[in-house]
Design a protein around this motif. Structure first.
Motif, short mmCIF file in Angstrom:
data_model
loop_
_atom_site.label_atom_id
_atom_site.label_comp_id
_atom_site.label_asym_id
_atom_site.label_seq_id
_atom_site.Cartn_x
_atom_site.Cartn_y
_atom_site.Cartn_z
N GLU A 9 2.24 1.25 -6.41
CA GLU A 9 2.34 -0.22 -6.43
C GLU A 9 3.92 -0.35 -5.98
N TYR A 49 -1.68 -5.46 -5.44
CA TYR A 49 -2.69 -5.59 -4.20
C TYR A 49 -2.70 -6.77 -3.62
N ARG A 50 -1.42 -7.26 -3.25
CA ARG A 50 -1.27 -8.24 -2.22
C ARG A 50 -0.56 -7.46 -1.31
#
Length: 124
Positions: A9, A49-50
């Motif tokens: 991430e 998750y963008r």
């Protein structure tokens, strides 16, 4: 969302542009470790998750300058801790701390993060 971060991430940080007087950029155009020093906690925007473009566009509405990104794994490689600390105005707000008990990143942590940071957006 919770305090669980995967190594892959990305987290995003706004930094004053190189044209701004200050100590956040080296003469060779690389970011300075000083850009990763904040005794109150190094504020970042978690990716969660963008798409990077979506995150950068959102941040450009609030911040000016340069937006850099790091992976959570980059932080963990120097034993820094990424904490999910949402604010009233930003559910993605997080911070990078030196450890679970120390907020300010130490010199070697700041140096490492400056070396691995990716420029996502540079204000001209």
């Amino acid at each position: 969302m919770d305090n669980t971060f995967e190594d892959a991430e990305r987290v995003y940080r706004a930094v004053y542009p190189p044209s701004h007087p200050g100590m956040f950029w080296k003469k060779n155009g690389k970011i300075s470790p000083a850009a990763f020093a904040d005794p109150k906690g190094l504020s970042v925007e978690r990716g969660f998750y963008r798409k990077p473009d979506e995150i950068v566009e959102k941040m450009k509405k609030v911040f000016s300058g340069c937006i850099v990104s790091l992976s959570v794994g980059d932080c963990r490689n120097v034993d820094a801790v990424v904490k999910y600390l949402p604010t009233k105005g930003n559910k993605y707000h997080s911070e990078i701390h030196s450890s679970d008990t120390v907020i300010l990143l130490n010199k070697s942590q700041r140096l490492h993060l400056a070396e691995v940071a990716n420029k996502e957006y540079m204000e001209k």
